[in-house]
Design a protein around this motif. Structure first.
Motif, mmCIF file in Angstrom:
data_model
loop_
_atom_site.group_PDB
_atom_site.id
_atom_site.type_symbol
_atom_site.label_atom_id
_atom_site.label_comp_id
_atom_site.label_asym_id
_atom_site.label_seq_id
_atom_site.Cartn_x
_atom_site.Cartn_y
_atom_site.Cartn_z
ATOM 1 N N VAL A 29 1.002 -1.364 0.052
ATOM 2 C CA VAL A 29 0.083 -0.402 -0.215
ATOM 3 C C VAL A 29 0.658 1.753 -0.002
ATOM 4 C CG1 VAL A 29 -1.961 1.097 1.466
ATOM 5 C CG2 VAL A 29 -1.515 -1.643 1.538
ATOM 6 N N GLY A 30 1.213 2.104 -0.739
ATOM 7 C CA GLY A 30 1.276 3.241 -1.404
ATOM 8 C C GLY A 30 1.009 4.239 0.369
ATOM 9 N N ALA A 34 -1.879 6.762 1.958
ATOM 10 C CA ALA A 34 -2.581 5.444 2.707
ATOM 11 C C ALA A 34 -3.159 6.675 3.621
ATOM 12 C CB ALA A 34 -2.001 4.900 2.858
ATOM 13 N N LEU A 35 -4.356 6.366 4.338
ATOM 14 C CA LEU A 35 -4.554 7.067 5.447
ATOM 15 C C LEU A 35 -4.902 5.977 6.600
ATOM 16 C CD1 LEU A 35 -7.310 9.181 3.744
ATOM 17 C CD2 LEU A 35 -5.043 10.425 4.451
ATOM 18 N N ARG A 63 -7.411 4.381 1.143
ATOM 19 C CA ARG A 63 -6.395 5.004 -0.042
ATOM 20 C C ARG A 63 -7.915 5.561 -0.737
ATOM 21 N NH1 ARG A 63 -3.274 0.446 -3.307
ATOM 22 N NH2 ARG A 63 -2.377 2.221 -3.769
ATOM 23 N N PRO A 64 -7.608 7.000 -0.687
ATOM 24 C CA PRO A 64 -8.919 7.553 -1.549
ATOM 25 C C PRO A 64 -9.032 7.810 -2.644
ATOM 26 C CG PRO A 64 -6.474 9.281 0.096
ATOM 27 C CD PRO A 64 -6.383 7.608 -0.165
#
Length: 68
Positions: A29-30, A34-35, A63-64
């Protein structure tokens, strides 16, 4: 390994001293996009490299998505 963490309802092994950034990278996950919420509290993106996870932590990773 120092235990497990729950990420979006799925259990993952946790390495000694693993940070939020390292876990995101390992999960593919980048971190840049990522939130992350840890145990009900938001984690500031600038702190991902400093926040060490502990066994039993519960994370929500989102992830938005842009659209229009």
């Amino acid at each position: 390994m120092t235990g497990t963490v729950l990420v979006n309802g799925r259990q993952h092994d946790l390495a000694d001293g693993e940070t939020v950034a390292a876990l995101l990278e390992r999960l593919g996950v980048g971190g840049r996009y990522a939130l992350v919420e840890r145990n009900g509290e938001p984690v500031e993106r600038g702190d991902y490299n400093r926040v060490e996870l502990a066994g039993g932590d519960r994370l929500v990773v989102a992830r938005p998505v842009a659209g229009g």
